[in-house]
Design a protein around this motif. Structure first.
Motif, PDB file in Angstrom:
ATOM      1  N   GLY A  52       0.819  -1.218   0.000  1.00  0.00           N
ATOM      2  CA  GLY A  52       0.000   0.000   0.000  1.00  0.00           C
ATOM      3  C   GLY A  52       0.849   1.262   0.000  1.00  0.00           C
ATOM      4  O   GLY A  52       0.555   2.221  -0.716  1.00  0.00           O
ATOM      5  N   VAL A  53       1.923   1.270   0.785  1.00  0.00           N
ATOM      6  CA  VAL A  53       2.821   2.420   0.824  1.00  0.00           C
ATOM      7  C   VAL A  53       3.478   2.616  -0.540  1.00  0.00           C
ATOM      8  O   VAL A  53       3.597   3.737  -1.041  1.00  0.00           O
ATOM      9  CB  VAL A  53       3.879   2.262   1.946  1.00  0.00           C
ATOM     10  CG1 VAL A  53       4.955   3.334   1.843  1.00  0.00           C
ATOM     11  CG2 VAL A  53       3.208   2.314   3.310  1.00  0.00           C
ATOM     12  N   GLY A  54       3.887   1.514  -1.162  1.00  0.00           N
ATOM     13  CA  GLY A  54       4.474   1.593  -2.494  1.00  0.00           C
ATOM     14  C   GLY A  54       3.491   2.161  -3.508  1.00  0.00           C
ATOM     15  O   GLY A  54       3.861   2.960  -4.376  1.00  0.00           O
ATOM     16  N   ALA A  55       2.230   1.749  -3.388  1.00  0.00           N
ATOM     17  CA  ALA A  55       1.202   2.266  -4.301  1.00  0.00           C
ATOM     18  C   ALA A  55       1.000   3.767  -4.100  1.00  0.00           C
ATOM     19  O   ALA A  55       0.842   4.523  -5.068  1.00  0.00           O
ATOM     20  CB  ALA A  55      -0.113   1.514  -4.091  1.00  0.00           C
ATOM     21  N   ILE A  56       1.027   4.224  -2.857  1.00  0.00           N
ATOM     22  CA  ILE A  56       0.883   5.662  -2.594  1.00  0.00           C
ATOM     23  C   ILE A  56       2.089   6.424  -3.125  1.00  0.00           C
ATOM     24  O   ILE A  56       1.959   7.521  -3.665  1.00  0.00           O
ATOM     25  CB  ILE A  56       0.672   5.939  -1.085  1.00  0.00           C
ATOM     26  CG1 ILE A  56      -0.629   5.298  -0.592  1.00  0.00           C
ATOM     27  CG2 ILE A  56       0.660   7.438  -0.803  1.00  0.00           C
ATOM     28  CD1 ILE A  56      -1.884   5.806  -1.287  1.00  0.00           C
ATOM     29  N   ALA A  57       3.280   5.841  -3.014  1.00  0.00           N
ATOM     30  CA  ALA A  57       4.481   6.488  -3.570  1.00  0.00           C
ATOM     31  C   ALA A  57       4.334   6.651  -5.085  1.00  0.00           C
ATOM     32  O   ALA A  57       4.672   7.701  -5.645  1.00  0.00           O
ATOM     33  CB  ALA A  57       5.724   5.683  -3.227  1.00  0.00           C
ATOM     34  N   ARG A  58       3.816   5.626  -5.756  1.00  0.00           N
ATOM     35  CA  ARG A  58       3.595   5.724  -7.209  1.00  0.00           C
ATOM     36  C   ARG A  58       2.503   6.747  -7.521  1.00  0.00           C
ATOM     37  O   ARG A  58       2.590   7.478  -8.507  1.00  0.00           O
ATOM     38  CB  ARG A  58       3.257   4.348  -7.790  1.00  0.00           C
ATOM     39  CG  ARG A  58       4.455   3.389  -7.761  1.00  0.00           C
ATOM     40  CD  ARG A  58       4.183   2.077  -8.474  1.00  0.00           C
ATOM     41  NE  ARG A  58       3.063   1.321  -7.938  1.00  0.00           N
ATOM     42  CZ  ARG A  58       3.125   0.517  -6.871  1.00  0.00           C
ATOM     43  NH1 ARG A  58       4.259   0.380  -6.216  1.00  0.00           N
ATOM     44  NH2 ARG A  58       2.059  -0.145  -6.470  1.00  0.00           N
ATOM     45  N   LEU A  59       1.498   6.813  -6.662  1.00  0.00           N
ATOM     46  CA  LEU A  59       0.440   7.808  -6.828  1.00  0.00           C
ATOM     47  C   LEU A  59       1.022   9.219  -6.739  1.00  0.00           C
ATOM     48  O   LEU A  59       0.686  10.091  -7.546  1.00  0.00           O
ATOM     49  CB  LEU A  59      -0.628   7.599  -5.751  1.00  0.00           C
ATOM     50  CG  LEU A  59      -1.782   8.589  -5.736  1.00  0.00           C
ATOM     51  CD1 LEU A  59      -3.060   7.868  -5.372  1.00  0.00           C
ATOM     52  CD2 LEU A  59      -1.517   9.726  -4.788  1.00  0.00           C
ATOM     53  N   ILE A  60       1.899   9.440  -5.772  1.00  0.00           N
ATOM     54  CA  ILE A  60       2.530  10.758  -5.618  1.00  0.00           C
ATOM     55  C   ILE A  60       3.325  11.112  -6.870  1.00  0.00           C
ATOM     56  O   ILE A  60       3.271  12.248  -7.351  1.00  0.00           O
ATOM     57  CB  ILE A  60       3.415  10.809  -4.351  1.00  0.00           C
ATOM     58  CG1 ILE A  60       2.513  10.803  -3.109  1.00  0.00           C
ATOM     59  CG2 ILE A  60       4.331  12.027  -4.356  1.00  0.00           C
ATOM     60  CD1 ILE A  60       3.262  10.652  -1.801  1.00  0.00           C
ATOM     61  N   GLU A  61       4.042  10.147  -7.419  1.00  0.00           N
ATOM     62  CA  GLU A  61       4.795  10.400  -8.651  1.00  0.00           C
ATOM     63  C   GLU A  61       3.842  10.795  -9.786  1.00  0.00           C
ATOM     64  O   GLU A  61       4.095  11.746 -10.529  1.00  0.00           O
ATOM     65  CB  GLU A  61       5.605   9.173  -9.045  1.00  0.00           C
ATOM     66  CG  GLU A  61       6.386   9.387 -10.334  1.00  0.00           C
ATOM     67  CD  GLU A  61       7.166   8.163 -10.768  1.00  0.00           C
ATOM     68  OE1 GLU A  61       7.890   8.281 -11.773  1.00  0.00           O
ATOM     69  OE2 GLU A  61       7.067   7.109 -10.128  1.00  0.00           O
TER      70      GLU A  61
END
Length: 119
Positions: A52-61
């Motif tokens: 989930g954290v990785g997905a949010i990091a990609r969302l931020i990008e």
């Protein structure tokens, strides 16, 4: 609708879009900070929620890239305003000034450079 009113309507919508993108970046950044903080406070494994954290990091990008596209759109609209007889400086915006230098957003991310550690 007069040309100035038309341009102001577009400008207002653009400013609202830019503000929404900034708010999304802020909220997503806070979400990552919150999850990391709660995990540490409660002694939970980093494995828990990592996907989930990785997905949010990609969302931020992705939202960061959207912000760049909004800046390119802003620049393009400002450049076309004189073509309909409107000076971009006369349009009401956020009240936040632009940088002194003549920066032209490209929507492209700068290339990253490897920095070697010195021992």
């Amino acid at each position: 609708m007069r040309r100035y009113e038309m341009a102001q309507t577009v400008a207002t919508s653009l400013f609202e879009t830019e503000a929404a993108i900034d708010a999304a970046l802020e909220k997503a950044g806070l979400l990552i900070a919150l999850t990391a903080s709660l995990r540490r406070e409660h002694g939970l494994s980093a494995v828990l929620g990592h996907e989930g954290v990785g997905a949010i990091a990609r969302l931020i990008e992705a939202v960061g890239q959207a912000r760049g596209h909004a800046m390119v759109a802003h620049s393009a609209f400002a450049a076309s305003a004189p073509m309909i007889g409107v000076k971009p400086a006369t349009l009401h915006g956020t009240g936040v000034g632009k940088p002194d230098e003549d920066t032209k957003p490209t929507g492209m991310m700068p290339a990253l450079h490897l920095v070697e550690a010195t021992a």
